[in-house]
Design an enzyme around this catalytic site. Structure first.
Site, PDB file in Angstrom:
ATOM      1  N   SER B  56     -24.830  19.846 -53.593  1.00  0.00           N
ATOM      2  CA  SER B  56     -23.965  18.714 -53.906  1.00  0.00           C
ATOM      3  C   SER B  56     -23.818  18.595 -55.423  1.00  0.00           C
ATOM      4  O   SER B  56     -24.340  19.407 -56.180  1.00  0.00           O
ATOM      5  CB  SER B  56     -24.551  17.434 -53.311  1.00  0.00           C
ATOM      6  OG  SER B  56     -25.885  17.280 -53.736  1.00  0.00           O
ATOM      7  N   HIS B  58     -20.738  18.502 -56.802  1.00  0.00           N
ATOM      8  CA  HIS B  58     -19.439  19.099 -57.143  1.00  0.00           C
ATOM      9  C   HIS B  58     -18.279  18.380 -56.459  1.00  0.00           C
ATOM     10  O   HIS B  58     -17.180  18.917 -56.377  1.00  0.00           O
ATOM     11  CB  HIS B  58     -19.411  20.562 -56.703  1.00  0.00           C
ATOM     12  CG  HIS B  58     -20.493  21.399 -57.273  1.00  0.00           C
ATOM     13  ND1 HIS B  58     -20.588  21.641 -58.615  1.00  0.00           N
ATOM     14  CD2 HIS B  58     -21.526  22.045 -56.690  1.00  0.00           C
ATOM     15  CE1 HIS B  58     -21.650  22.422 -58.836  1.00  0.00           C
ATOM     16  NE2 HIS B  58     -22.240  22.667 -57.692  1.00  0.00           N
ATOM     17  N   ASP B 111     -26.672  30.289 -52.366  1.00  0.00           N
ATOM     18  CA  ASP B 111     -25.768  30.148 -51.227  1.00  0.00           C
ATOM     19  C   ASP B 111     -25.719  31.435 -50.412  1.00  0.00           C
ATOM     20  O   ASP B 111     -25.673  31.406 -49.184  1.00  0.00           O
ATOM     21  CB  ASP B 111     -24.359  29.798 -51.716  1.00  0.00           C
ATOM     22  CG  ASP B 111     -24.336  28.478 -52.459  1.00  0.00           C
ATOM     23  OD1 ASP B 111     -24.342  27.440 -51.795  1.00  0.00           O
ATOM     24  OD2 ASP B 111     -24.352  28.488 -53.699  1.00  0.00           O
ATOM     25  N   HIS B 220     -21.966  25.352 -62.084  1.00  0.00           N
ATOM     26  CA  HIS B 220     -23.202  24.586 -62.163  1.00  0.00           C
ATOM     27  C   HIS B 220     -23.543  24.250 -63.598  1.00  0.00           C
ATOM     28  O   HIS B 220     -24.673  23.922 -63.917  1.00  0.00           O
ATOM     29  CB  HIS B 220     -24.361  25.371 -61.556  1.00  0.00           C
ATOM     30  CG  HIS B 220     -24.089  25.766 -60.152  1.00  0.00           C
ATOM     31  ND1 HIS B 220     -23.546  26.977 -59.831  1.00  0.00           N
ATOM     32  CD2 HIS B 220     -24.237  25.079 -58.999  1.00  0.00           C
ATOM     33  CE1 HIS B 220     -23.387  27.026 -58.516  1.00  0.00           C
ATOM     34  NE2 HIS B 220     -23.783  25.903 -57.997  1.00  0.00           N
TER      35      HIS B 220
END
Lengths: 177, 339
Positions: B56, B58, B111, B220
């Site tokens: 989270s 973003h 991810d 990020h």
């Protein structure tokens, strides 16, 4: 006792959290210390297996990759594997999952040398040396690879955590005596 | 840190609660409260599920893009942290029916590792789940190594097109082929102007001289790969469009979709200015622009910066792109004459 090891891991990473975040910030998003601590607190408190508790609570690549180190050290503590066996298995699975090799400036640069040591003390020394060696490396994996200069000059946060986990482990581990 | 949270422990869960409270007819929490899914799932009716797990911080991506015609679910990790494989698996189990699922993975280390692990675990449980890696950021690996690139805002084209195609009954194998084709036609390059504050540690996410801009900023807050001195924005945009077209040339006359994404701290005033420059540069090369997408869709807290994505859809892709949807935080897509 493993529970005392877990308590000491939490204590050590509480003192390291900010420093690890800063190491990570040089090349990443600056949360490595927080992530490790989150995972280790779950290891300390959760009824689940330590590796699974770490993986679920920490999340991220660190959660999955470091859970293998946590699981390895837990199995050594419980007398299921020797340290070199456990660390080698963890290192090969981390290599496979993360597609990284020695010299990529990752946690493996501390873990692989540690896995070749025959005693816990030698493993800690090897991990420390491997960790320092990451300072001169340029990152080819992880977020650090995308950074200007690929992190040359900065010690890798993940390699540091491997050395720290081992160093605390050493205090709790009595060599075959 | 001046941020409007109750506490660090609760910030992600509070955000999810607010989202679900705002759109109760569309969105619900799953059996695990970190799985945000459509209230009414159609995946039991032979619709392929489309979902993604991601860190989270973003928003609106990806949670805001759950809804009819788009995602079935989003598995929400901690801030900037991929959800664990265990949590992604819960999301997969929640929405996957007999037609299977596409697990979208924006190509970032955590991810990829956790998404692939979750897909393997789901396959072991006899769920037909296929991971689809998404990558578009040209600054993260050179030409010829596209599969090494990371995912950036241009991944939105895949979300929308696969979401619409799945809704219309396209089968899993064909969705994967379609997703790969969209990916092959998309390129993104970003620039950062000033850092956001990490909600995790309260620190600025990178440092940059007052007169400098980073090219190739990560989503990020990873520091960029090269720097430029601040100047009129048209020079910066010209540089970026040149880089994009050098990476993947677009023939004159090829209708092109432009996405100008804001990183969170860049104003609409600036983003519109940037879009104007992009369109005039493409016009100059005889490349017609389709109705664009402009705004903060994939953000990094209050980071000032933006990215430009160029995508050349085929006619079927454009149809899926323009299909109606009901995802609360995905913009309205304006239609236009077919390609």
């Amino acid at each position: 006792m493993t529970t005392e090891l877990f308590d000491d891991w939490v204590e050590r990473f509480e003192t390291l959290e900010v420093a690890l975040n800063q190491l990570d910030a040089a090349t990443g998003d600056g949360d490595h210390g927080a992530t490790m601590l989150k995972g280790l607190r779950a290891v300390q408190l959760s009824p689940e297996q330590p590796a699974k508790a770490f993986r679920k609570a920490a999340g991220g690549a660190s959660g999955s990759l470091f859970s293998l180190v946590i699981g390895a050290l837990d199995s050594v503590m419980r007398g299921r594997q020797s340290l070199p066996e456990a660390l080698s298995t963890a290192a090969s699975r981390i290599t496979q999952m993360g597609q990284a090799v020695a010299g990529d400036k990752t946690m493996l640069d501390a873990l692989l040398p540690a896995a070749t040591a025959t005693t816990v003390t030698d493993a800690v020394t090897a991990a420390r040396a491997g960790c320092l060696a990451t300072q001169a490396m340029s990152a080819r994996r992880g977020r650090a690879r995308y950074v200007e200069g690929a992190g040359v000059g900065c010690i890798d946060a993940g390699a540091t955590s491997v050395a720290e986990l081992l160093e605390v482990f050493e205090k709790h581990w009595q060599e075959d005596s | 840190m001046k941020k409007l949270f109750n506490s660090q422990q609760r910030m992600v869960d509070d955000m999810i609660s607010g989202f679900v409270a705002a759109y109760p007819d569309q969105i619900v929490k799953g059996s695990n409260s970190r799985v945000v899914r459509r209230k009414t799932l159609r995946t039991k009716d032979n619709k392929v599920a489309v979902l993604i797990g991601n860190g989270s911080g973003h928003e609106p991506i990806a949670m805001g893009f759950v809804g009819h015609g788009l995602l079935d679910a989003n598995v929400v990790g901690d801030v900037f942290t991929a959800p664990s494989p265990d949590l992604i698996l819960e999301g997969i189990e929640e929405v996957t029916g007999s037609a299977g699922a596409v697990l979208l993975i924006s190509r970032h280390e955590g991810d990829v590792i956790n998404g692939n692990a979750a897909a393997m675990m789901a396959q072991d449980d006899d769920l037909d789940v296929r991971p689809l890696l998404m990558y578009d950021d040209i600054s993260s690996a050179p030409r010829g190594q596209e599969h090494e690139r990371r995912g950036a805002a241009g991944t939105l084209f895949i979300y929308k097109i696969l979401g619409a195609a799945a809704e219309a009954g396209v089968a899993l194998d064909d969705l994967i082929v379609l997703g790969e084709a969209v990916r092959a036609r998309t390129r993104t390059l970003g620039a950062a102007v000033s850092p956001g504050v990490s909600p995790i540690n309260g620190e600025l996410m990178f440092s940059l001289a007052d007169d400098e801009i980073y090219i190739g900023m990560g989503v990020h807050g990873e520091p960029g790969v090269s720097r430029r001195t601040v100047g009129p924005v048209n020079e910066l945009v010209a540089f970026m469009v040149d880089e994009l077209l050098a990476d993947r040339p677009i023939e004159s006359g090829t209708p092109t979709l432009v996405l100008v994404n804001g990183s969170g701290g860049t104003t609409m005033m600036e983003l519109l200015t940037i879009y104007g420059e992009v369109q005039s540069l493409l016009d100059g090369q005889g490349i017609p622009c389709l109705s664009p997408m402009i705004g903060p869709f994939s953000t990094t807290q209050e980071t000032a910066g933006f990215s430009i994505s160029l995508f050349t859809p085929t006619e079927p892709m454009l149809t899926w792109w323009q299909a109606p949807h009901a995802a609360p935080l995905f913009p309205t897509i304006f239609g236009e004459a077919a390609v």
